[in-house]
Scaffold this active site. Structure first.
Site, PDB file in Angstrom:
ATOM      1  N   LYS A 239     -47.173   1.362  41.405  1.00  0.00           N
ATOM      2  CA  LYS A 239     -46.926   1.901  42.747  1.00  0.00           C
ATOM      3  C   LYS A 239     -46.676   0.760  43.734  1.00  0.00           C
ATOM      4  O   LYS A 239     -45.779   0.829  44.571  1.00  0.00           O
ATOM      5  CB  LYS A 239     -48.120   2.773  43.193  1.00  0.00           C
ATOM      6  CG  LYS A 239     -48.168   4.108  42.456  1.00  0.00           C
ATOM      7  CD  LYS A 239     -49.474   4.851  42.658  1.00  0.00           C
ATOM      8  CE  LYS A 239     -49.504   6.113  41.808  1.00  0.00           C
ATOM      9  NZ  LYS A 239     -50.782   6.832  41.862  1.00  0.00           N
TER      10      LYS A 239
ATOM     11  N   GLN B 206     -56.683   6.325  44.151  1.00  0.00           N
ATOM     12  CA  GLN B 206     -56.256   6.572  42.765  1.00  0.00           C
ATOM     13  C   GLN B 206     -57.321   7.393  42.026  1.00  0.00           C
ATOM     14  O   GLN B 206     -58.496   7.029  42.005  1.00  0.00           O
ATOM     15  CB  GLN B 206     -56.018   5.224  42.052  1.00  0.00           C
ATOM     16  CG  GLN B 206     -55.521   5.354  40.630  1.00  0.00           C
ATOM     17  CD  GLN B 206     -54.129   5.983  40.543  1.00  0.00           C
ATOM     18  OE1 GLN B 206     -53.221   5.648  41.290  1.00  0.00           O
ATOM     19  NE2 GLN B 206     -53.968   6.937  39.633  1.00  0.00           N
TER      20      GLN B 206
ATOM     21  N   ASP C  40     -50.876  11.549  49.333  1.00  0.00           N
ATOM     22  CA  ASP C  40     -50.926  12.398  48.135  1.00  0.00           C
ATOM     23  C   ASP C  40     -50.831  13.883  48.505  1.00  0.00           C
ATOM     24  O   ASP C  40     -50.696  14.736  47.629  1.00  0.00           O
ATOM     25  CB  ASP C  40     -52.226  12.153  47.347  1.00  0.00           C
ATOM     26  CG  ASP C  40     -52.005  11.243  46.153  1.00  0.00           C
ATOM     27  OD1 ASP C  40     -50.833  11.065  45.754  1.00  0.00           O
ATOM     28  OD2 ASP C  40     -52.997  10.721  45.612  1.00  0.00           O
TER      29      ASP C  40
END
Ligand code: NAP
Length: 285
Positions: free
Chosen positions: A54, A98, A121
């Site tokens: 990422k 994460q 997210d």
């Protein structure tokens, strides 16, 4: 006739180059470069690789990223304190925690602590709630956004189409269903208690499968001429990645289908970058 194979890597490249151009525009117009903060709270090797990928993808489109690596024994209070600090930091546009988290953390509490305006997210209840009310002026989960883009790369007109979504998770199934509904498809959401799943699948013009069971959807379940998006990622004993759909048999009936790997996977990272930019644009507007 074999189905067209939908090339997720190619479409993801398009998304990333659109993001790169908009990042540059923001830099020129506002003298500002978006900043993504990634929190890695576990020592899971796969999570480590995802976080690295990422950050690399962010750098390639000109987005700054910083990694906050915590000891796996870090207390819930310390993780929440870090999120609070990043929420308050005006220089941070996007916060990504994460997953999965070590067992001492409560995932719901952690995700709700993130400022919804920085929730790249798209898992905060405020963002999920807006989406489910038909408002897309919010941060929307990356994999569902990628899924819709792949469907629209085959057929941009979804109004009136019969869409069937297998899976009802907050991360994939539910937001995919919301996005399809917002595009005026007629949506059926199936799950582990659904009866006559094969019949449901056969009725779909658009089929999205996100259940996490390798090869569960047989080729002869798939409707002729349908668009099939296989979100599933399953690792075989010999380390290969496989989807939830039996690809070769389904490809004999579908109009277009995504492979695994090389379908939805690359779209997820591309839309993380897009969400970071969207958060930065939203906060600077
Ligand atoms: P999840 O939270 O485990 O949800 C799975 C969903 O599938 C649940 O709603 C479950 O139903 C349903 N389901 C399970 N077995 C079923 C069956 N036999 N028939 C019908 N429905 C069934 O998983 P997720 O996070 O949504 O992920 C799904 C898959 O997508 C996984 O393979 C994951 O690795 C993959 N994924 C890929 C990406 C990507 O970037 N490509 C991103 C995210 C996830 P119930 O609700 O009734 O339990």
């Amino acid at each position: 006739m074999m189905a067209k194979k939908i090339d997720g890597k190619e479409v993801a490249r398009e998304v990333r180059s659109e993001v790169k151009a908009r990042v540059e525009e923001l830099r020129v117009s506002h003298g500002y470069t978006p900043h993504l903060a990634v929190i890695l709270a576990s020592n899971d090797p796969a999570s480590n690789v995802y976080v690295r990928n990422k950050s690399k993808a962010a750098a390639e489109v000109g987005i700054r990223s910083t990694q906050h690596t915590l000891d796996p024994t870090t207390s819930p209070a310390e993780l929440l304190a870090l999120i609070d600090k990043l929420n308050e930091d005006d220089d941070v546009d996007g916060i990504l925690v994460q997953l999965p988290l070590p067992s001492q953390h409560n995932m719901g509490v952690v995700l709700e602590r993130i400022d919804p305006a920085k929730d790249v997210d798209g898992l905060h209840p405020i963002n999920a709630g807006r989406l489910s009310r038909g408002d897309e002026n919010c941060l929307i989960p990356c994999t569902p956004r990628g899924t819709i883009r792949l469907i629209e790369s085959v057929n941009p007109k979804l109004a009136g189409k019969r869409a069937v979504v297998l899976g009802r998770s907050r991360l994939v199934g539910r937001p995919v269903a919301d996005l399809l509904l917002n595009r005026h498809a007629t949506v059926t959401v199936c799950h582990s208690q659904t009866v006559d799943l094969a019949d449901m699948v056969r009725s779909a013009d658009i089929l999205v499968v996100a259940i996490g069971r390798q090869g569960y959807v047989r080729g002869n379940w798939v409707g002729f001429g349908s668009i099939v998006i296989d979100v599933g990622i399953n690792r075989t004993e010999d380390g290969k990645l496989m989807g939830d759909v039996v690809f070769d048999a389904a490809a004999e009936r579908a109009e277009a289908i995504t492979p695994v790997p090389g379908g939805v996977g690359p779209m997820t990272v591309a839309y993380l970058l897009d969400n970071t930019l969207k958060a930065a644009e939203g906060r600077r507007r």
